[in-house]
Scaffold this active site. Structure first.
Site, PDB file in Angstrom:
ATOM      1  N   ASP A  72      22.037   4.655  -5.661  1.00 51.62           N
ATOM      2  CA  ASP A  72      22.530   3.439  -6.314  1.00 51.62           C
ATOM      3  C   ASP A  72      21.377   2.540  -6.751  1.00 51.62           C
ATOM      4  OD1 ASP A  72      22.050   3.073  -3.490  1.00 51.62           O
ATOM      5  OD2 ASP A  72      22.996   1.113  -3.616  1.00 51.62           O
ATOM      6  N   GLU A 136      22.920   2.122  -0.528  1.00 49.57           N
ATOM      7  CA  GLU A 136      21.822   1.545   0.256  1.00 49.57           C
ATOM      8  C   GLU A 136      21.661   0.061  -0.036  1.00 49.57           C
ATOM      9  OE1 GLU A 136      17.792   0.159   1.222  1.00 49.57           O
ATOM     10  OE2 GLU A 136      18.706   0.282  -0.764  1.00 49.57           O
TER      11      GLU A 136
END
Length: 406
Positions: A72, A136
């Site tokens: 991400d 994350e």
């Protein structure tokens, strides 16, 4: 892979829009790439359109070295202010621009290519587990799931491809002088670095429940904000003691009150107030100890005053990560950089966190280094990575793995 192929992989990943979701498109891209090179792949579902990926090369029953990065990226802030668009990678004057170029699709791509090239090397006889995670940037949610499911249990060491460099030596010196990067007095020879440690974090909310009343008759109500401020002051005294303890690499614990909300109308005593706090933690004063002490403080305040109704809500707890700066593993890391770059790099402590927090929480004996091609442009508009850094880190990862299994 040749240079053009290596650059193409990174460009492809930057083009994939994974702002805190939709990571499946990165997982599928990497799955196809690995399977073309005969590497075993597993997809691990977190939610619809969100998949962790685990790829493994296993040549024997010996130790396993982990490679990890996240799929991400953070929000683009304002697309109109990007010179070339956030998901339109451009190579300008030795830099590659695009969201995630620094944090951390360059690190992810570099680790992936290193895995492929090691797998294609008939002389490499080690075992590597490559882990790509979701979410994350929003609380290490992917790594938390994988850690709970045992994916880190068989790792003996872990390389995290998060950005560990600065854009210039001057910037590195400024980061050190400002205490954002802890070096324990060492001076940098280069803007390139690796992190042998980073702080953990405890994020929590304290809620104060009161009783609404007209502001002309405050005595018939219970002012939730007043009670929250009483707690705030008590907490401030606690923080003074908390920051006394110091780590030789990470420095001191850093507590910050970041959000406070109360009241809806100017003529009404607020019946609800809340604050959010983030504490950056060190190994010497662990997360669990801090959480227990905060809860105990709130319990005592509630018991001592019947009009006090405070509630502690833990939002997240990410452990600090530290590998001995003089350990064999960190020396191996330094030697790997020296072989590729020809200079001595600093192994330092960083203030931010990574997925390693979750993996270390599950596997306490894990040696960890954070080493990646990005820099302080991460999360900024016109984020970039140096092309040479990206290409050199592929060699660093390969060299590190070969030395580890030598």
């Amino acid at each position: 892979m040749d240079k053009a192929q290596r650059l193409s992989v990174l460009d492809d990943l930057i083009k994939l829009e994974t702002v805190n979701d939709r990571e499946e498109i990165v997982a599928n891209y990497l799955k196809d790439l690995f399977e073309k090179h005969g590497i075993s792949v597993e997809l691990n579902k977190y939610a619809d359109n969100r998949y962790n990926l685990i790829a493994t090369i296993k040549n024997n029953d010996g130790p396993i070295l982990g490679f990890t990065g996240h799929e991400d990226v953070v929000a683009t802030v304002d697309d109109s202010k990007w010179n070339y668009g956030p998901f339109n990678p451009k190579h300008i004057d030795g830099k590659i621009f695009g969201r995630g170029s620094s944090d951390m699709k360059s690190g992810l791509a570099g680790l992936a290519i290193a895995l492929i090239e090691l797998n294609d090397d008939p002389n490499f006889n080690g075992n590597i587990k490559f882990i790509a995670t979701v979410g994350e940037e929003v609380g290490e949610i992917g790594s938390e799931k994988l850690a709970k499911e045992g994916y880190a249990d068989d790792l003996s060491a872990l390389v995290v491809g998060e950005p560990s460099n600065s854009s210039s030596r001057l910037v590195m010196e400024q980061l050190i002088d400002n205490g954002l990067v802890e070096t324990n007095g060492a001076k940098p020879e280069t803007r390139i670095a690796a992190f042998c440690a980073h702080k953990g974090s405890v994020t929590y909310k304290v809620v104060s429940h009161g009783k609404a009343a007209h502001s002309s008759m405050p005595e018939v109500g219970i002012n939730a904000l007043d009670n929250l401020i009483a707690y705030y002051n008590k907490q401030a005294e606690y923080f003074k003691n908390l920051v006394v303890t110091e780590d030789d690499v990470l420095g001191t614990t850093k507590p910050s009150v970041t959000v406070m909300n109360a009241g809806k109308q100017e003529n009404t005593i607020p019946d609800y107030a809340e604050m959010t706090v983030k504490i950056r933690t060190i190994p010497e004063y662990g997360n669990d100890k801090i959480i227990a002490e905060l809860k105990d403080m709130i319990d005592k305040m509630n018991q001592e005053n019947p009009r006090m109704n405070l509630e502690f809500q833990l939002k997240s707890s990410n452990w600090p990560v530290k590998t001995d700066i003089n350990s064999d593993f960190i020396q191996l890391v330094r030697d790997s950089y020296k072989d590729v770059l020809g200079v001595n790099i600093l192994t330092v402590g960083a203030p931010g966190g990574t997925d390693a927090s979750k993996f270390v929480q599950a596997n306490h004996d894990l040696d960890v280094v954070v080493a990646g091609p990005g820099n302080e442009s991460a999360h900024q508009i016109n984020e970039f990575v140096f092309e040479d850094d990206y290409l050199q880190y592929i060699e660093i990862y390969k060299t590190l793995a070969k030395k580890y299994f030598a």
